[in-house]
Design a protein around this motif. Structure first.
Motif, PDB file in Angstrom:
ATOM      1  N   PRO A 183       0.841  -1.194   0.000  1.00 34.75           N
ATOM      2  CA  PRO A 183       0.000   0.000   0.000  1.00 34.75           C
ATOM      3  C   PRO A 183       0.877   1.245   0.000  1.00 34.75           C
ATOM      4  N   LEU A 184       0.580   2.227  -0.849  1.00 37.16           N
ATOM      5  CA  LEU A 184       1.341   3.477  -0.901  1.00 37.16           C
ATOM      6  C   LEU A 184       0.689   4.481   0.044  1.00 37.16           C
ATOM      7  N   ILE A 185       1.497   5.086   0.908  1.00 35.84           N
ATOM      8  CA  ILE A 185       0.989   6.002   1.932  1.00 35.84           C
ATOM      9  C   ILE A 185       1.454   7.413   1.601  1.00 35.84           C
ATOM     10  N   PRO A 186       0.552   8.305   1.196  1.00 35.45           N
ATOM     11  CA  PRO A 186       0.976   9.676   0.878  1.00 35.45           C
ATOM     12  C   PRO A 186       1.384  10.418   2.146  1.00 35.45           C
ATOM     13  N   ILE A 187       2.502  11.121   2.084  1.00 37.16           N
ATOM     14  CA  ILE A 187       2.977  11.958   3.202  1.00 37.16           C
ATOM     15  C   ILE A 187       3.008  13.404   2.707  1.00 37.16           C
ATOM     16  N   THR A 188       2.234  14.282   3.364  1.00 35.08           N
ATOM     17  CA  THR A 188       2.156  15.675   2.914  1.00 35.08           C
ATOM     18  C   THR A 188       2.762  16.629   3.938  1.00 35.08           C
ATOM     19  N   ASP A 189       3.153  16.098   5.093  1.00 37.21           N
ATOM     20  CA  ASP A 189       3.659  16.940   6.181  1.00 37.21           C
ATOM     21  C   ASP A 189       4.977  16.344   6.672  1.00 37.21           C
ATOM     22  N   ALA A 190       6.053  17.144   6.573  1.00 38.83           N
ATOM     23  CA  ALA A 190       7.374  16.646   6.976  1.00 38.83           C
ATOM     24  C   ALA A 190       7.402  16.263   8.464  1.00 38.83           C
ATOM     25  N   GLY A 191       6.437  16.804   9.239  1.00 32.98           N
ATOM     26  CA  GLY A 191       6.392  16.492  10.663  1.00 32.98           C
ATOM     27  C   GLY A 191       5.658  15.194  10.989  1.00 32.98           C
ATOM     28  N   ASP A 192       5.159  14.518   9.981  1.00 31.08           N
ATOM     29  CA  ASP A 192       4.409  13.265  10.171  1.00 31.08           C
ATOM     30  C   ASP A 192       5.260  12.232  10.922  1.00 31.08           C
ATOM     31  N   ASP A 193       4.674  11.666  11.988  1.00 28.79           N
ATOM     32  CA  ASP A 193       5.418  10.710  12.811  1.00 28.79           C
ATOM     33  C   ASP A 193       5.884   9.481  12.020  1.00 28.79           C
TER      34      ASP A 193
ATOM     35  N   VAL B 103       5.243   1.705   2.297  1.00 27.02           N
ATOM     36  CA  VAL B 103       5.936   2.531   1.296  1.00 27.02           C
ATOM     37  C   VAL B 103       5.279   3.905   1.315  1.00 27.02           C
ATOM     38  N   MET B 104       6.031   4.895   1.788  1.00 28.30           N
ATOM     39  CA  MET B 104       5.505   6.246   1.872  1.00 28.30           C
ATOM     40  C   MET B 104       5.995   7.063   0.695  1.00 28.30           C
ATOM     41  N   VAL B 105       5.126   7.989   0.262  1.00 27.41           N
ATOM     42  CA  VAL B 105       5.407   8.729  -0.963  1.00 27.41           C
ATOM     43  C   VAL B 105       5.165  10.213  -0.691  1.00 27.41           C
ATOM     44  N   CYS B 106       6.092  11.057  -1.170  1.00 28.14           N
ATOM     45  CA  CYS B 106       5.911  12.500  -0.974  1.00 28.14           C
ATOM     46  C   CYS B 106       6.491  13.260  -2.163  1.00 28.14           C
ATOM     47  N   ASN B 107       6.217  14.559  -2.195  1.00 25.24           N
ATOM     48  CA  ASN B 107       6.809  15.382  -3.265  1.00 25.24           C
ATOM     49  C   ASN B 107       8.194  15.889  -2.833  1.00 25.24           C
TER      50      ASN B 107
ATOM     51  N   MET C 196      10.051  15.923   0.849  1.00 31.13           N
ATOM     52  CA  MET C 196      11.247  15.069   0.978  1.00 31.13           C
ATOM     53  C   MET C 196      12.433  15.861   1.509  1.00 31.13           C
ATOM     54  N   ASP C 197      12.668  17.046   0.914  1.00 32.36           N
ATOM     55  CA  ASP C 197      13.809  17.863   1.345  1.00 32.36           C
ATOM     56  C   ASP C 197      13.639  18.325   2.792  1.00 32.36           C
ATOM     57  N   SER C 198      12.395  18.658   3.176  1.00 31.68           N
ATOM     58  CA  SER C 198      12.149  19.092   4.559  1.00 31.68           C
ATOM     59  C   SER C 198      12.388  17.949   5.529  1.00 31.68           C
ATOM     60  N   ILE C 199      11.977  16.759   5.156  1.00 28.23           N
ATOM     61  CA  ILE C 199      12.187  15.605   6.030  1.00 28.23           C
ATOM     62  C   ILE C 199      13.682  15.343   6.196  1.00 28.23           C
ATOM     63  N   ALA C 200      14.361  15.224   5.057  1.00 26.71           N
ATOM     64  CA  ALA C 200      15.771  14.821   5.092  1.00 26.71           C
ATOM     65  C   ALA C 200      16.662  15.923   5.663  1.00 26.71           C
ATOM     66  N   GLY C 201      16.234  17.177   5.494  1.00 26.21           N
ATOM     67  CA  GLY C 201      17.035  18.276   6.010  1.00 26.21           C
ATOM     68  C   GLY C 201      18.038  18.816   5.008  1.00 26.21           C
ATOM     69  N   PHE C 202      18.013  18.299   3.807  1.00 24.39           N
ATOM     70  CA  PHE C 202      18.869  18.821   2.729  1.00 24.39           C
ATOM     71  C   PHE C 202      18.270  18.330   1.403  1.00 24.39           C
ATOM     72  N   PRO C 203      18.688  18.895   0.268  1.00 24.31           N
ATOM     73  CA  PRO C 203      18.097  18.479  -1.015  1.00 24.31           C
ATOM     74  C   PRO C 203      18.386  17.006  -1.296  1.00 24.31           C
ATOM     75  N   MET C 204      17.362  16.224  -1.378  1.00 17.05           N
ATOM     76  CA  MET C 204      17.475  14.770  -1.444  1.00 17.05           C
ATOM     77  C   MET C 204      17.083  14.328  -2.853  1.00 17.05           C
ATOM     78  N   HIS C 205      18.005  14.584  -3.795  1.00 20.15           N
ATOM     79  CA  HIS C 205      17.638  14.421  -5.205  1.00 20.15           C
ATOM     80  C   HIS C 205      17.287  12.985  -5.569  1.00 20.15           C
ATOM     81  N   ARG C 206      17.976  12.043  -4.934  1.00 18.03           N
ATOM     82  CA  ARG C 206      17.735  10.662  -5.341  1.00 18.03           C
ATOM     83  C   ARG C 206      16.302  10.233  -5.042  1.00 18.03           C
ATOM     84  N   GLY C 207      15.817  10.634  -3.871  1.00 19.87           N
ATOM     85  CA  GLY C 207      14.421  10.380  -3.553  1.00 19.87           C
ATOM     86  C   GLY C 207      14.073   8.924  -3.326  1.00 19.87           C
ATOM     87  N   VAL C 208      15.042   8.131  -2.925  1.00 17.76           N
ATOM     88  CA  VAL C 208      14.801   6.707  -2.672  1.00 17.76           C
ATOM     89  C   VAL C 208      15.491   6.350  -1.348  1.00 17.76           C
TER      90      VAL C 208
END
Lengths: 275, 275
Positions: B7-17, B82-86, B90-102
């Motif tokens: 199941p794909l889980i959309p993540i729209t908030d970088a603060g999501d637990d 499997v979580m999916v975001c734009n 992604m960059d907000s979660i990782a804390g830096f530009p995360m170009h690979r995205g995987v």
């Protein structure tokens, strides 16, 4: 104990014009420098002093490194300005914490002519030809390995990054300042010149037709390596001999610089002709 | 075309637990993670899926990478979230530009017992024993090269850094997840266990007494490598056999991972026994 012949110039202001070339070196690393480059660290400075292709213009040292650098300074000309500062000033100049505290600005001499450089190589010669190596770490490592196995010349096509970027020089442990190289132009034309000069062209690839161990080590050999990921273009592979390093079939293959190191080790008679 | 079972889980908030483990990964890379680690990139995720030593806990993908990852996802269990975001999230979660995205979070299984792991090795076996390799690049490269030449086990002493740091895994191209290893303890005790288990101990050093080419390749061999700069402690060198790679005497020597690659290539019958 070596006497320091150069006059030591104290720098107390990061804005001093005499250290302009050292300012924000991490950022400026990414732009063209008109033949100027930054060398850092004791080992690299020693290689700059001994290089016949490059000349030091000025040196900047952290004050607590001066005494320990006396032996290296003795290898530089007596008229090279040696500037000295404390850690705060050094960090302000460099734009980041510069723990090593040993920097120089070098200048490249006129670039050698590719055809002439090739023509002057001996009958037993190893050339490392690089196509589109765009990663500074990989290029620095290729130079380091070329030095370890006494390659006679490195040829960089126009798609390769600059071996004189700070990081390339550092990763090369200064070998970018000592191994002769030529740079620019089309890899196909480079291969033509090498081919016409009696070089066996050996394209290194996991899909290479012949094991590197089955290559006769005498004579003129040009090892051709390409960027990781895409590898060498098929057009190049088709017109050259291709060699592989026997390795696990399960795995994604070696890093380009590591693969080149093993190939050069083999081509130099498994290292027994590296003198 | 593979169907995506998870199941794909959309993540729209970088603060999501649900993405807490992926937050600020560059910083958190430097702290202990209790057996959890971050895997990144397509190749590494595939190796995680196939690993018998590690299990994936969750996966985070940039939305435009999902389709292209379908074949890799098919190798993971159907119940892995499997979580999916734009890109912004992604960059907000990782804390830096995360170009690979995987990205994935993995967990290590219980660590294997060193003595048992050694006892279970075959009569022809190659162990890579590492003393005080504290640089993540070097450790990752050592694993990559161990995989390329089918080393049977990597032994890391307590002074080595963690092969499951993000950068080590990335540089290893996932080999840190596939090559069996043991970690911790004193290098001297490790050497004792290997010695008592019939391994020839070969300390690799520019000052090694015997050329690597003169070592018989059959039997149980343990290649011992130490940190660059200081090299292996003299006490270790004195009680083991020592080997060198023939190379230029002018130069500062090869990088530790490159030297190990050449030595393992030679010890595996110049690569003809790597299967």
């Amino acid at each position: 104990m070596n006497t320091i012949r150069q006059p030591l110039i104290p720098i107390t202001d990061a804005g001093d014009d005499r250290v302009a070339e050292f300012r924000d070196i991490r950022e400026r690393d990414l732009v063209g420098r008109q033949g100027l480059f930054i060398a850092e660290g004791r080992v690299v400075l020693r290689m700059l002093a001994r290089s016949s292709h490059f000349t030091a213009q000025k040196i900047l040292l952290l004050e607590n490194r001066v005494t320990g650098m006396a032996d290296v300074l003795s290898e530089f000309a007596a008229d090279i300005p040696v500037m000295v500062c404390n850690a705060d000033v050094m960090d302000s100049i460099a734009g980041f914490p510069m723990h090593r505290g040993v920097l120089a600005v070098g200048r490249a001499h006129a670039a050698p002519d590719f055809r002439k450089a090739v023509a002057n190589l001996p009958e037993d010669a190893l050339v490392l030809a690089c196509n589109a190596i765009s990663n500074h770490d990989n290029l620095g490592s290729l130079f380091r390995n070329a030095a370890a196995f006494s390659a006679d010349l490195v040829c960089l096509d126009g798609q390769c990054c600059d071996p004189l970027y700070r990081k390339s020089i550092r990763v090369s442990v200064g070998a970018a300042l000592t191994v002769p190289y030529v740079r620019g132009g089309d890899i196909g034309e480079m291969i033509d010149v090498l081919d016409n000069s009696g070089f066996d062209i050996l394209a290194l690839s996991p899909e290479g037709k012949v094991s590197i161990l089955d290559i006769e080590t005498r004579g003129r050999k040009a090892l051709l390596v390409g960027t990781e990921g895409e590898g060498l273009p098929k057009s190049l592979m088709d017109r050259t001999g291709s060699v592989r390093i026997p390795q696990s079939s399960d795995f994604d293959s070696l890093n380009v610089a590591t693969a080149a190191a093993i190939a050069m080790f083999c081509l130099k008679g498994r290292g027994d002709r590296v003198g």
